[in-house]
Write an enzyme that holds these catalytic residues in place. Structure first.
Site, PDB file in Angstrom:
ATOM      1  N   SER A  87      74.549 -30.750  26.655  1.00  0.00           N
ATOM      2  CA  SER A  87      74.318 -32.152  26.295  1.00  0.00           C
ATOM      3  C   SER A  87      74.698 -33.063  27.461  1.00  0.00           C
ATOM      4  O   SER A  87      74.062 -33.032  28.502  1.00  0.00           O
ATOM      5  CB  SER A  87      75.080 -32.489  25.009  1.00  0.00           C
ATOM      6  OG  SER A  87      74.688 -33.730  24.488  1.00  0.00           O
ATOM      7  N   HIS A 191      71.464 -35.689  18.576  1.00  0.00           N
ATOM      8  CA  HIS A 191      70.457 -34.639  18.708  1.00  0.00           C
ATOM      9  C   HIS A 191      69.680 -34.438  17.407  1.00  0.00           C
ATOM     10  O   HIS A 191      69.479 -33.312  16.942  1.00  0.00           O
ATOM     11  CB  HIS A 191      71.101 -33.323  19.176  1.00  0.00           C
ATOM     12  CG  HIS A 191      71.804 -33.450  20.490  1.00  0.00           C
ATOM     13  ND1 HIS A 191      71.131 -33.664  21.659  1.00  0.00           N
ATOM     14  CD2 HIS A 191      73.133 -33.432  20.800  1.00  0.00           C
ATOM     15  CE1 HIS A 191      71.997 -33.756  22.649  1.00  0.00           C
ATOM     16  NE2 HIS A 191      73.215 -33.634  22.151  1.00  0.00           N
TER      17      HIS A 191
END
Length: 359
Positions: A87, A191
């Site tokens: 990420s 996400h």
């Protein structure tokens, strides 16, 4: 071959960075100028308790990850063959690949953190010991179709993301048999489809930045394959709404041949995940001998834990950032299926599959 990996949100902790800020004073001053506050003070002292707030967490991690990488360069370490990040950590991978400089990357991360912090109406949780298919089936059968699978951390550790109500409703669905459920202190439904407004705004911001071709291949969270240079901006924006395919990324790198991984930044979250991915992909369930293997029954887990670890054992959590954990009782079976132990300092039970003893 070697891959440098950089951790993302969740790996932050007060005191991270240590002496790196003194060693790289010029970069630290540049970061302070961009951020408008002392990143050294935030990381080492966190006087206003902001380190766990997304808009502060992400720039702080980016800086510590970056300085850790520059430390490797200064020490004369050879360049890696591949780069990857989880990420937020992917921005450090792209920095190490020389797609942008330190200051440009920090401006991107600051904007990203601000946008993600604004999307605060959401929640996330880790589901352990359940496959992707099992999770999707359980969610669909119970009408929780707005919950997305956000992080594929390993075959038996998948993070779900959605509204607080839906994540709360999902909890009892994953607390039977060997399934375990661990809410995360994420601050939003990252996400997932809920990040679409942030994705659009970040895509517009990315258009104001010039990027260059990678000097070292970077594995994309979105595709689990090396970035194509002409898709870097698109995939960085898409990352906000797409799942982090960490397990697939590690498998891709392992498939390339003998691969060594080195985690740069604070902690060893990714190192643990990579070791877990290796074990799950190479060892059949019948051969598991870990004390906390999810393939054992609750009774077996408890028996093996109590044989090896007396009351008062210091442990660390593998799914969250908790300090001063120490067992206060022997392990026991709760609700007929849950292998757990009560923690002094936390005043609650931890599942045995979520902890490891500190030697």
């Amino acid at each position: 071959m070697k891959t440098y990996v950089f951790p993302g949100q969740g790996s932050q902790k007060k005191t991270m960075g240590g002496a790196l800020f003194d060693e790289f004073e010029e970069l630290t001053r540049a970061a302070d100028s961009i951020l408008g506050y002392s990143v050294r003070e935030l990381c080492l002292e966190d006087p206003d308790s902001r380190l766990n707030q997304t808009e502060f967490t992400q720039p702080a991690l980016y800086v510590v990850n970056a300085l850790s990488y520059y430390k490797r360069l200064r020490d004369g370490e050879p360049a890696p063959d591949f780069l990857a990040g989880h990420s937020l950590g992917e921005f450090n991978a792209l920095l190490a690949a020389e797609c942008f400089d330190f200051e440009t990357g920090l401006r991107l991360v600051r904007k990203r953190g601000e946008l993600m912090a604004q999307a605060s109406e959401g929640a996330m949780a880790a589901v352990l010991n359940a496959s992707e298919k099992e999770i999707r089936t359980i969610l669909d059968d119970n009408g929780l179709t707005s919950v997305d699978l956000a992080n594929y951390n390993s075959a038996s550790q998948i993070v779900i993301s959605g509204s607080p109500e839906d994540i709360k409703a999902a909890r009892p669905l994953f607390q039977s048999g060997t399934h375990l459920f661990a809410p995360l202190n994420a601050g939003g439904a990252f996400h997932s489809r809920f990040m679409e407004p942030a994705r659009q705004e970040f895509a517009r911001f990315l258009e104001t930045v010039e990027l260059t071709a990678q000097k070292t291949p970077v594995i994309s969270n979105v595709t689990a394959r090396p970035y194509e240079d002409d898709r870097i901006k698109d995939l960085l924006a898409e990352q906000l709404t797409s799942a982090v395919r960490w397990s697939d990324s590690v498998h891709h790198l392992l498939d390339l041949g003998e691969m060594e991984f080195e985690e740069l930044g604070h902690g060893n979250v990714l190192t643990k995940l990579i070791n877990k991915i290796r074990r799950e992909s190479t060892r059949p369930p019948a051969q598991e001998d870990e004390v906390t293997s999810p393939h054992r029954s609750a009774e077996e887990l408890v028996r093996h834990w109590n044989e090896r670890h007396p009351v008062g054992t210091r442990v660390r959590s593998t799914v969250g950032d908790y300090e001063r954990l120490e067992t206060a009782t022997p392990a026991t079976v709760l609700f007929g299926h849950r292998a757990a132990v009560y923690m002094d300092g936390y005043r609650g039970y931890f599942d045995l599959t979520e902890i490891e003893a500190i030697n």
